[in-house]
Write an enzyme that holds these catalytic residues in place. Structure first.
Site, PDB file in Angstrom:
ATOM      1  N   ASP A 244      19.082 -36.723  26.380  1.00 58.47           N
ATOM      2  CA  ASP A 244      18.802 -35.490  27.182  1.00 58.47           C
ATOM      3  C   ASP A 244      17.610 -35.880  28.234  1.00 58.47           C
ATOM      4  OD1 ASP A 244      16.661 -35.037  25.410  1.00 58.47           O
ATOM      5  OD2 ASP A 244      16.613 -32.956  25.933  1.00 58.47           O
TER       6      ASP A 244
ATOM      7  N   ASP B   4      14.898 -35.974  23.508  1.00 61.22           N
ATOM      8  CA  ASP B   4      14.940 -35.462  22.107  1.00 61.22           C
ATOM      9  C   ASP B   4      16.020 -35.176  21.440  1.00 61.22           C
ATOM     10  OD1 ASP B   4      14.788 -33.389  23.554  1.00 61.22           O
ATOM     11  OD2 ASP B   4      13.010 -32.436  22.457  1.00 61.22           O
ATOM     12  N   ARG B   5      17.031 -34.983  22.368  1.00 59.52           N
ATOM     13  CA  ARG B   5      18.489 -34.564  22.070  1.00 59.52           C
ATOM     14  C   ARG B   5      19.475 -35.868  21.762  1.00 59.52           C
ATOM     15  NH1 ARG B   5      20.116 -28.391  24.153  1.00 59.52           N
ATOM     16  NH2 ARG B   5      18.227 -27.624  23.738  1.00 59.52           N
TER      17      ARG B   5
ATOM     18  N   SER C 136      13.077 -30.343  29.169  1.00 60.23           N
ATOM     19  CA  SER C 136      13.875 -30.780  28.264  1.00 60.23           C
ATOM     20  C   SER C 136      15.416 -30.998  28.974  1.00 60.23           C
ATOM     21  CB  SER C 136      14.305 -29.760  26.955  1.00 60.23           C
ATOM     22  OG  SER C 136      15.209 -30.297  26.152  1.00 60.23           O
ATOM     23  N   HIS C 137      16.396 -30.437  28.437  1.00 61.89           N
ATOM     24  CA  HIS C 137      17.869 -30.606  29.291  1.00 61.89           C
ATOM     25  C   HIS C 137      17.828 -29.828  30.284  1.00 61.89           C
ATOM     26  CE1 HIS C 137      17.383 -27.171  26.565  1.00 61.89           C
ATOM     27  NE2 HIS C 137      18.572 -26.780  27.181  1.00 61.89           N
TER      28      HIS C 137
ATOM     29  N   LYS D 292      12.183 -33.650  17.336  1.00 65.42           N
ATOM     30  CA  LYS D 292      13.888 -34.380  17.268  1.00 65.42           C
ATOM     31  C   LYS D 292      13.836 -35.473  18.051  1.00 65.42           C
ATOM     32  CE  LYS D 292      15.754 -31.079  20.451  1.00 65.42           C
ATOM     33  NZ  LYS D 292      14.878 -29.932  20.586  1.00 65.42           N
TER      34      LYS D 292
ATOM     35  N   ASP E 111      14.291 -35.440  27.938  1.00 69.61           N
ATOM     36  CA  ASP E 111      13.014 -35.685  27.553  1.00 69.61           C
ATOM     37  C   ASP E 111      13.229 -36.643  26.328  1.00 69.61           C
ATOM     38  OD1 ASP E 111      13.933 -33.578  26.167  1.00 69.61           O
ATOM     39  OD2 ASP E 111      11.830 -32.897  25.362  1.00 69.61           O
TER      40      ASP E 111
HETATM   41  C1  G16 Z   1      14.494 -26.754  22.258  1.00 73.22           C
HETATM   42  C2  G16 Z   1      13.751 -26.523  20.766  1.00 73.22           C
HETATM   43  C3  G16 Z   1      14.899 -26.597  19.744  1.00 73.22           C
HETATM   44  C4  G16 Z   1      15.928 -25.524  20.166  1.00 73.22           C
HETATM   45  C5  G16 Z   1      16.481 -25.413  21.546  1.00 73.22           C
HETATM   46  C6  G16 Z   1      17.495 -24.412  22.179  1.00 73.22           C
HETATM   47  O1  G16 Z   1      15.138 -27.928  22.466  1.00 73.22           O
HETATM   48  O2  G16 Z   1      13.209 -27.613  20.443  1.00 73.22           O
HETATM   49  O3  G16 Z   1      14.442 -26.524  18.478  1.00 73.22           O
HETATM   50  O4  G16 Z   1      16.997 -25.546  19.200  1.00 73.22           O
HETATM   51  O5  G16 Z   1      15.515 -25.697  22.305  1.00 73.22           O
HETATM   52  O6  G16 Z   1      16.444 -23.290  21.973  1.00 73.22           O
HETATM   53  P1  G16 Z   1      17.093 -21.757  22.420  1.00 73.22           P
HETATM   54  O7  G16 Z   1      18.345 -21.614  21.697  1.00 73.22           O
HETATM   55  O8  G16 Z   1      16.152 -20.727  22.070  1.00 73.22           O
HETATM   56  O9  G16 Z   1      17.630 -22.108  23.858  1.00 73.22           O
HETATM   57  P2  G16 Z   1      14.621 -28.610  23.754  1.00 73.22           P
HETATM   58  O10 G16 Z   1      15.763 -29.818  23.588  1.00 73.22           O
HETATM   59  O11 G16 Z   1      15.158 -27.734  24.589  1.00 73.22           O
HETATM   60  O12 G16 Z   1      13.348 -28.881  23.696  1.00 73.22           O
END
Ligand code: G16
Length: 544
Positions: A278, A282-283, A113-114, A377, A280
């Site tokens: 971000d 989704d953000r 992800s990010h 998302k 991937d």
């Molecule tokens: C993932 C999850 C999200 C979550 C985020 C942060 O996002 O898909 O639902 O809100 O992590 O999670 P945490 O607070 O446990 O670090 P992404 O964009 O990283 O895949």
């Protein structure tokens, strides 16, 4: 070309977190590490001979190598068909859309992800189920159980597959279909939004935007949709070429990491809309000239105005937000007379509600917004939503936000992240707070009186599964909240997240500085938790 069975030993750290397994690239490159986890996924699926899957990732370092390994393992495990994004690329929302459109049984998405990418940084693997969404906890627990006792995995001894040319290839008995990574997703966006209206907005010459793809996966998607299909100026997409290390940056669309865009939006020549996505895809982050829309506010605005857009003209069945997300969307739901669900952090918790038709839209404070069009998302979806909204209302981002606050009041909000802190110390801090919760109820700090302090527990209304310990909530009598939880996505030590929220309905107090409004809550959190001493930190690493 033949199947071989390789003997292996289990790794003890393959428990998926908030969103799949995230580790350093170097960990995934350890002999057997990736293979063990992939075999654990196949073992969880059971009989693979009727499983068709999607496969793709955000293009970060190790993506291509991992794709080849997974293809050879999928063939060896008897998977009959696998659809791969061209070049191994699929944004997370595009993978979700592909699984749903082609009625696949699931998909493997490669992304951290990010989190930063490159040989020294992060990689990740997650599994999505047939509805297109992240596997629920009971599935990821089974993956972990299999990974914990694994003794062997199967892989084909074969040459690499050409994943760069669209077409069908055979790998033993498995068909590998390489598809355009962007087309299906872009077509769906065209159905949900009023592209003619947005095109007219760009053609008017009165509107410009900047979209920062952060050298991550959304570059090609944004270029196709914004520049080619909607006619935005050719330089609308910034950092649009995906790079394996995201250009050395942290591909996280927030005020701290999307610096170049933030500077542009605060300059005299700022475009009318600024947005970023971000690693991937989704953000999302939404900005107007000189104004940052918090993800929680964005969700509220989107829900309040959905009926103005073609894909949502019939209204919303309900909405949902994760527990730490501000309660701005609750106010919208109240006015619309629809249900608002409060779920734990993690997109996977929205899946059942979306599948059951209980909600149409959902979102999280962590820069995530989405709807029932996918089960992830969706960054570009949110950006297109705002674009369509500006076009439909013929109002600026700032005016839309201010009018919303005038109507609903404003939930001042911010999040402090203490990253890479000592794991034991952070877990102890949370435990201390849990132990203290009964005494905290009733305690006063200046004007703030604690009503309750508890550990959030979620009971899924659809399958009745229960998720415990989802974050400590300190709730005040004036509606303010402090939430503390440990992140489930970091790869070094622990990350403590603290969320602060205070609602204000006085129309004279809607334009205040959020830092100033939230300062008393920040001080209370420090006092109650003693975090500066316990974590040996006097400043958060990131404030969003
Ligand atoms: C993932 C999850 C999200 C979550 C985020 C942060 O996002 O898909 O639902 O809100 O992590 O999670 P945490 O607070 O446990 O670090 P992404 O964009 O990283 O895949």
């Amino acid at each position: 070309m033949h199947t071989i069975e390789i003997q292996t030993q289990a790794f003890s750290d393959q428990k998926p977190g908030t969103s799949g397994l995230r580790k350093k690239v170097k960990t995934f490159q350890l002999e057997h590490y990736l293979e063990n986890f992939i075999q654990a996924i196949f073992n969880t699926l059971g009989d693979c001979s009727n499983q068709t899957l999607a496969l793709g990732g955000d293009g970060r370092y190790f993506n291509r190598e991992a794709i080849q390994i997974i293809l050879k393992m999928a063939a060896a495990n008897g998977i009959p068909r696998i659809i791969v994004g061209q070049g191994g690329i699929l944004s997370t929302p595009a993978a979700s859309v592909l699984i749903r459109k082609c009625k696949l049984d699931g998909g493997i998405i490669l992304s951290a992800s990010h989190n930063p990418g490159g040989p020294e940084d992060d990689f990740g693997v997650k599994f999505n189920i047939a509805n297109g969404g992240p596997a629920p906890e009971k599935f990821t627990e089974q993956i972990f159980s299999h990974a914990s006792v694994i003794k062997a995995y199967k892989i084909m001894d074969s040459d690499d597959i050409d994943i760069d040319t669209i077409g069908e290839y055979a790998l033993q008995d498995m068909i590998v279909e390489v598809v355009d990574s962007v087309a299906d997703y872009a077509d769906l966006m065209e159905q949900l939004f009023d592209f003619d209206r947005i095109k007219a907005l760009f053609e008017s010459g009165m509107f410009t935007m900047a979209f920062d793809a952060m050298h991550a996966v959304t570059g090609p998607y944004a270029k196709e949709i914004l520049e080619r299909r909607l006619g935005a100026e050719p330089d609308t997409v910034m950092n649009g070429v995906p790079l394996v290390d995201f250009g050395g940056h942290h591909p996280d669309p927030n005020l701290a990491h999307a610096k170049q865009l933030v500077e542009k939006m605060n300059s005299a020549s700022a475009p009318d809309l600024g947005a970023a996505s971000d690693g991937d895809g989704d953000r999302n982050m939404i900005l107007g000239p000189g104004i940052f829309i918090t993800p929680s506010d964005s969700l509220a605005v989107i829900a309040a105005n959905a009926h103005l857009l073609p894909g949502y003209a019939s209204g919303l069945s309900g909405v949902a937000r994760s527990m730490p997300t501000s309660m701005a969307v609750d106010k919208v739901a109240e006015r619309l007379g629809i249900e608002c669900y409060e779920t734990p952090t993690g997109w996977k918790f929205f899946g059942n509600l979306l599948d059951a038709g209980r909600i149409t839209m959902c979102g999280e404070e962590s820069f995530g917004t989405g709807s029932d069009h996918a089960r992830e998302k969706d960054g570009l979806w949110a950006v297109l939503f705002w674009l369509n909204l500006v076009a439909a209302k013929q109002k600026s981002v700032e005016t839309i936000m201010h009018e919303h606050w005038q109507l609903y009041g404003r939930n001042y909000y911010c999040r402090y992240d203490y990253e890479a802190v000592d794991k034991t110390a952070a877990e102890q801090l949370v435990q201390d707070l849990r132990d203290q919760s009964a005494q905290l109820a009733g305690a006063s700090y200046g004007d703030y009186r604690i009503m309750t302090c508890d550990d959030f527990r979620y009971s899924d209304p659809i399958d009745n599964s229960v998720s415990e310990h989802q974050g400590i909530r300190i709730l005040f009598s004036n509606g303010a909240r402090i939430i503390l939880r440990l992140s489930g996505t970091g790869t070094v030590g622990a990350t403590l997240r603290i969320y602060f929220e205070r609602y204000e309905s006085d129309s004279e107090r809607l334009d205040r500085d959020a830092d100033e409004i939230l300062q008393p809550l920040i001080e209370i959190a420090k006092q109650i938790t003693q975090l500066e001493k316990k974590l040996d930190r006097d400043q958060p690493s990131v404030i969003t």
